[in-house]
Scaffold this active site. Sequence first.
Site, short mmCIF file in Angstrom:
data_model
loop_
_atom_site.label_atom_id
_atom_site.label_comp_id
_atom_site.label_asym_id
_atom_site.label_seq_id
_atom_site.Cartn_x
_atom_site.Cartn_y
_atom_site.Cartn_z
N TYR A 149 86.95 -34.47 48.46
CA TYR A 149 85.92 -35.00 47.55
C TYR A 149 86.31 -36.40 47.07
O TYR A 149 85.54 -37.36 47.20
CB TYR A 149 85.77 -34.04 46.37
CG TYR A 149 84.71 -34.41 45.36
CD1 TYR A 149 83.35 -34.25 45.67
CD2 TYR A 149 85.04 -34.89 44.10
CE1 TYR A 149 82.37 -34.57 44.73
CE2 TYR A 149 84.06 -35.20 43.16
CZ TYR A 149 82.73 -35.03 43.48
OH TYR A 149 81.76 -35.34 42.56
N GLU A 151 88.61 -38.65 48.09
CA GLU A 151 88.73 -39.70 49.11
C GLU A 151 87.39 -39.95 49.80
O GLU A 151 87.09 -41.07 50.19
CB GLU A 151 89.82 -39.36 50.13
CG GLU A 151 91.23 -39.26 49.53
CD GLU A 151 91.82 -40.59 49.07
OE1 GLU A 151 91.09 -41.59 48.94
OE2 GLU A 151 93.04 -40.62 48.81
N VAL A 191 83.65 -25.90 34.56
CA VAL A 191 84.12 -25.28 33.32
C VAL A 191 82.99 -24.91 32.36
O VAL A 191 83.02 -23.83 31.76
CB VAL A 191 85.21 -26.17 32.66
CG1 VAL A 191 84.64 -27.47 32.11
CG2 VAL A 191 85.94 -25.39 31.61
N SER A 193 79.69 -24.22 32.96
CA SER A 193 78.91 -23.08 33.45
C SER A 193 79.75 -21.81 33.46
O SER A 193 79.29 -20.74 33.08
CB SER A 193 78.34 -23.39 34.83
OG SER A 193 79.29 -24.05 35.62
N GLY A 211 95.30 -25.24 28.70
CA GLY A 211 94.05 -25.71 28.11
C GLY A 211 94.18 -27.04 27.37
O GLY A 211 93.26 -27.47 26.69
N ARG A 215 88.64 -33.32 29.05
CA ARG A 215 87.48 -33.83 29.79
C ARG A 215 86.50 -34.38 28.76
O ARG A 215 86.55 -34.03 27.57
CB ARG A 215 86.78 -32.74 30.61
CG ARG A 215 87.58 -32.14 31.77
CD ARG A 215 87.84 -33.13 32.89
NE ARG A 215 88.48 -32.51 34.05
CZ ARG A 215 89.79 -32.35 34.19
NH1 ARG A 215 90.63 -32.75 33.25
NH2 ARG A 215 90.28 -31.78 35.29
P1 NAD Z 1 75.04 -30.26 42.94
O1 NAD Z 1 75.98 -29.54 43.85
O2 NAD Z 1 74.18 -29.48 42.04
O3 NAD Z 1 74.10 -31.24 43.77
C1 NAD Z 1 74.41 -31.74 45.04
C2 NAD Z 1 73.21 -31.56 45.93
O4 NAD Z 1 73.50 -32.09 47.22
C3 NAD Z 1 72.84 -30.09 46.15
O5 NAD Z 1 71.46 -29.90 45.98
C4 NAD Z 1 73.26 -29.82 47.59
O6 NAD Z 1 72.51 -28.79 48.21
C5 NAD Z 1 73.04 -31.19 48.21
N1 NAD Z 1 73.85 -31.39 49.43
C6 NAD Z 1 75.16 -31.13 49.62
N2 NAD Z 1 75.52 -31.46 50.87
C7 NAD Z 1 74.39 -31.94 51.48
C8 NAD Z 1 74.11 -32.43 52.78
N3 NAD Z 1 75.07 -32.50 53.72
N4 NAD Z 1 72.84 -32.82 53.06
C9 NAD Z 1 71.87 -32.75 52.13
N5 NAD Z 1 72.08 -32.30 50.88
C10 NAD Z 1 73.33 -31.90 50.56
O7 NAD Z 1 75.94 -31.27 42.10
P2 NAD Z 1 75.55 -32.30 40.95
O8 NAD Z 1 76.42 -32.00 39.81
O9 NAD Z 1 74.08 -32.37 40.76
O10 NAD Z 1 76.06 -33.67 41.59
C11 NAD Z 1 75.18 -34.62 42.15
C12 NAD Z 1 75.96 -35.85 42.54
O11 NAD Z 1 76.60 -36.41 41.40
C13 NAD Z 1 77.06 -35.57 43.57
O12 NAD Z 1 77.11 -36.63 44.49
C14 NAD Z 1 78.32 -35.54 42.73
O13 NAD Z 1 79.43 -35.92 43.47
C15 NAD Z 1 77.98 -36.55 41.64
N6 NAD Z 1 78.76 -36.27 40.43
C16 NAD Z 1 78.46 -35.21 39.63
C17 NAD Z 1 79.25 -34.96 38.50
C18 NAD Z 1 78.96 -33.82 37.56
O14 NAD Z 1 79.73 -33.62 36.61
N7 NAD Z 1 77.91 -33.06 37.72
C19 NAD Z 1 80.32 -35.80 38.22
C20 NAD Z 1 80.60 -36.84 39.09
C21 NAD Z 1 79.81 -37.09 40.17
N1 UDP Z 2 88.73 -24.97 33.94
C1 UDP Z 2 89.18 -23.87 33.20
N2 UDP Z 2 88.57 -22.68 33.38
C2 UDP Z 2 87.54 -22.49 34.24
C3 UDP Z 2 87.06 -23.60 34.99
C4 UDP Z 2 87.69 -24.83 34.82
O1 UDP Z 2 90.11 -23.99 32.40
O2 UDP Z 2 87.04 -21.36 34.32
C5 UDP Z 2 89.36 -26.27 33.74
C6 UDP Z 2 89.83 -26.96 35.03
O3 UDP Z 2 91.14 -26.54 35.37
C7 UDP Z 2 89.77 -28.41 34.61
C8 UDP Z 2 88.60 -28.48 33.64
O4 UDP Z 2 88.39 -27.14 33.20
O5 UDP Z 2 90.94 -28.78 33.94
C9 UDP Z 2 87.32 -29.01 34.25
O6 UDP Z 2 87.10 -28.31 35.45
P1 UDP Z 2 85.79 -28.49 36.33
O7 UDP Z 2 85.98 -27.61 37.53
O8 UDP Z 2 84.59 -28.29 35.50
O9 UDP Z 2 85.74 -30.02 36.78
P2 UDP Z 2 86.81 -31.16 37.10
O10 UDP Z 2 86.68 -32.09 35.96
O11 UDP Z 2 88.18 -30.59 37.20
O12 UDP Z 2 86.33 -31.70 38.39
#
Ligand code: NAD
Ligand code: UDP
Length: 315
Positions: A149, A151, A191, A193, A211, A215
């Site tokens: 993820y 890289e 975390v 959800s 803990g 974040r």
């Molecule tokens: P999510 O998993 O709910 O959404 C990702 C979507 O991409 C999904 O609908 C999935 O089905 C689709 N997808 C995955 N691989 C695919 C492919 N090969 N072709 C077509 N569709 C594909 O995650 P999210 O939290 O909504 O994240 C959305 C974007 O934001 C991602 O790029 C993620 O890296 C970035 N992001 C999210 C967070 C966060 O905290 N939610 C943080 C940093 C970056």
């Molecule tokens: N975490 C936790 N319990 C859980 C899920 C996640 O303590 O049931 C911690 C995890 O180890 C990390 C932080 O919560 O330190 C955020 O995790 P998440 O998977 O939401 O996203 P990240 O920020 O690590 O990509």
Amino acid sequence: MNAILAKKVLVTGGAGFIGSHLCERLVARGDDVLCVDNFFTGAKANVAHLLGERNFELLRHDVTFPLYVEVDEIYNLACPASPVHYQYDPVQTTKTSVHGAINALGLAKRTNAKILQASTSEVYGDPEVHPQPESYKGNVNPIGPRACYDEGKRCAETLFFDYHRQHNLNIRVCRIFNTYGPRMHPDDGRVVSNFIMQALRGEPLTLYGDGSQTRSFCYVDDLVEGMMRLMDADDEHTGPMNLGNPGEFTIRELAETIAEMTGAKAEIVLKPLPQDDPMQRCPDITLAKSVLGWAPTIQLREGLQKTIDYFKALT
Ligand code: NAD
Ligand code: UDP
């Protein structure tokens, strides 16, 4: 809304958590939205309420394959985002970020579209600089379980800036910090959800490590507002730009807050800290504030309440 004059906007990963909120906002302001998704972690249900809108279209497509459509703007979000999901098929995760970026950038080049990349705070890895400004180059393990993820997203940023320099593409790169809200996947292991679902099911909350890792949690509406402002900003603002809520909490504090808010008699159990789990994370949002006039407006408890209400309705 005039469909002929409306801006044609492609959202890859549009049926995911963030993507579905973004599509909703773009449709509401009258853009002609094409949502593309392979439903790996997203779901039709997330955009079902938009299917009747005449300026919304949904296409099942895997972004690792080229897509031939005519668009004015592209939001490139396709990529699983939770550690559990992106480590399920790590090779496919890297392909989605890298081939997905190449295909989206190729499409932007052919159509002369403006393109925004949903990058991530994970490009900073386990950061040694705190809070993280955009100038920080990061501390990423290139061979660890999170590397597919981290890289992949770093390489996508490289591609965006090379297409910008080499082909003069109009790019935007935002680095999104932990975002939460309704339509997160209930079993994605992230975390917020996880803790809410555990509390609602009367199960113990699983705290990884002791803990004390931190974040910063941004409510999805704030994040989407920031992404749209970045897309609409003047062309010199390519980013990378941090988007996140600078309020920083330990994961233990989050567990205790969710336990209290759900009224669960939730016991907290300790589990091992996953490998390469970043110890601290907090965005420096000085750039977003000055360029976009943007800052999050929704405090953690307010956002958690909306998220708890959403998950309650699911269970
Ligand atoms: P999510 O998993 O709910 O959404 C990702 C979507 O991409 C999904 O609908 C999935 O089905 C689709 N997808 C995955 N691989 C695919 C492919 N090969 N072709 C077509 N569709 C594909 O995650 P999210 O939290 O909504 O994240 C959305 C974007 O934001 C991602 O790029 C993620 O890296 C970035 N992001 C999210 C967070 C966060 O905290 N939610 C943080 C940093 C970056
Ligand atoms: N975490 C936790 N319990 C859980 C899920 C996640 O303590 O049931 C911690 C995890 O180890 C990390 C932080 O919560 O330190 C955020 O995790 P998440 O998977 O939401 O996203 P990240 O920020 O690590 O990509």
